[in-house]
Write an enzyme that holds these catalytic residues in place. Structure first.
Site, PDB file in Angstrom:
ATOM      1  N   GLU A   1       0.831  -1.210   0.000  1.00  0.00           N
ATOM      2  CA  GLU A   1       0.000   0.000   0.000  1.00  0.00           C
ATOM      3  C   GLU A   1       0.865   1.259   0.000  1.00  0.00           C
ATOM      4  OE1 GLU A   1      -3.885  -1.751   2.414  1.00  0.00           O
ATOM      5  OE2 GLU A   1      -2.152  -1.039   3.529  1.00  0.00           O
TER       6      GLU A   1
ATOM      7  N   GLU B   1      -3.025 -10.098   3.857  1.00  0.00           N
ATOM      8  CA  GLU B   1      -3.859  -9.938   5.053  1.00  0.00           C
ATOM      9  C   GLU B   1      -4.912 -11.030   5.189  1.00  0.00           C
ATOM     10  OE1 GLU B   1      -2.395  -5.750   4.087  1.00  0.00           O
ATOM     11  OE2 GLU B   1      -3.076  -7.500   2.966  1.00  0.00           O
TER      12      GLU B   1
END
Length: 256
Positions: free
Chosen positions: A110, A130
């Site tokens: 990110e 994740e």
């Protein structure tokens, strides 16, 4: 600042280095605060024209948030409202380059995608892992991946959590260039030097324009682009650019 985040300025180029290689440059809350401080320093500077973000060591750019720190948040709401290092990178006013070496996972991915330009070393790997731990990314993962790699590739990464090698990331559009590991920072500096040589107000305005192109309907985005062009056209740097073109010399831009 902290020793786990290094900040250095060389002329018009700033370099932010995540410096926790023994933990794959995983980000702690203290490091997130240091990234915010570095961004603020870059934004306040009249001389910094481009920012490079990279990771120390040969194994990782950034493995995301330090998982061991996440249980220190007392409630999910406190976790939701924590200072986010991806938000900090997106708050950069100056053009930014992610020089990605090794693992670029989770919040590290990110962070890289929050930069304007991404280049990678041949050993780079990109992942949104994740889901393997029971949650999904929250720092712009889906939005950035969908725009960069397309919906199908974004879904593949987010729903499997499996890594993507550098060559595939290049083919998908996640990165702009792949170079040997020992040439990564040199290539990043080469790009940064080129950007720094351009009119800085125009470069910063181009960054705003690209962000708008992601979020506005086409007609509004073009209208906004024309407004930004007009603002740039009125600057001293634009007048200098036109004069230099007529006089067949290199322009000297002063961010005015």
């Amino acid at each position: 600042m902290t020793q786990d985040v290094l900040f250095e300025v060389d002329g018009a180029i700033a370099v932010i280095t995540l410096n926790r290689p023994q933990k794959l440059n995983a980000v702690t809350p203290e490091m997130a605060d240091a990234i915010v401080a570095a961004v603020n320093q870059c934004n306040d500077s009249e001389t910094i024209r481009c920012v490079i973000l990279t990771g120390a060591g040969e194994k990782a750019f950034c493995a995301g948030s330090d998982i061991g720190e996440l249980d220190t948040y007392e409630t999910p709401w406190q976790f939701r409202n924590r200072p986010d290092y991806c938000d900090a990178i997106r708050a950069l006013l100056k053009p930014s380059i992610a020089a990605v070496n090794g693992y670029c996972f989770g919040g590290g991915l990110e962070t890289a995608m929050s930069c304007d330009i991404r280049i990678a070393s041949e050993n780079a790997q990109f992942a949104a892992p994740e889901i393997k731990l029971g949650w999904i990314g929250g720092g712009g993962m889906a939005m950035h991946l969908a725009h960069s790699a397309g919906m199908s590739n974004a879904a593949l990464m987010i729903m499997t959590g499996d890594p993507v090698p550098a060559d595939k990331a290049l083919a998908w559009g996640l990165v702009s260039d792949v170079v040997p590991r020992d040439q990564l920072l040199a290539r990043a500096r080469e790009i940064a030097q080129t950007i720094a040589s351009r009119a800085p107000i125009a470069a910063e305005t181009a960054k705003l324009n690209l962000k708008a192109a992601h979020t506005m309907p086409p007609e509004k985005a073009i209208e906004y682009e024309r407004d930004l062009q007009t603002i740039c056209f009125a600057t001293e740097d634009a007048r200098e650019g036109r004069a230099a073109f007529k006089e067949k010399r290199a322009a000297v831009f002063r961010r005015r």
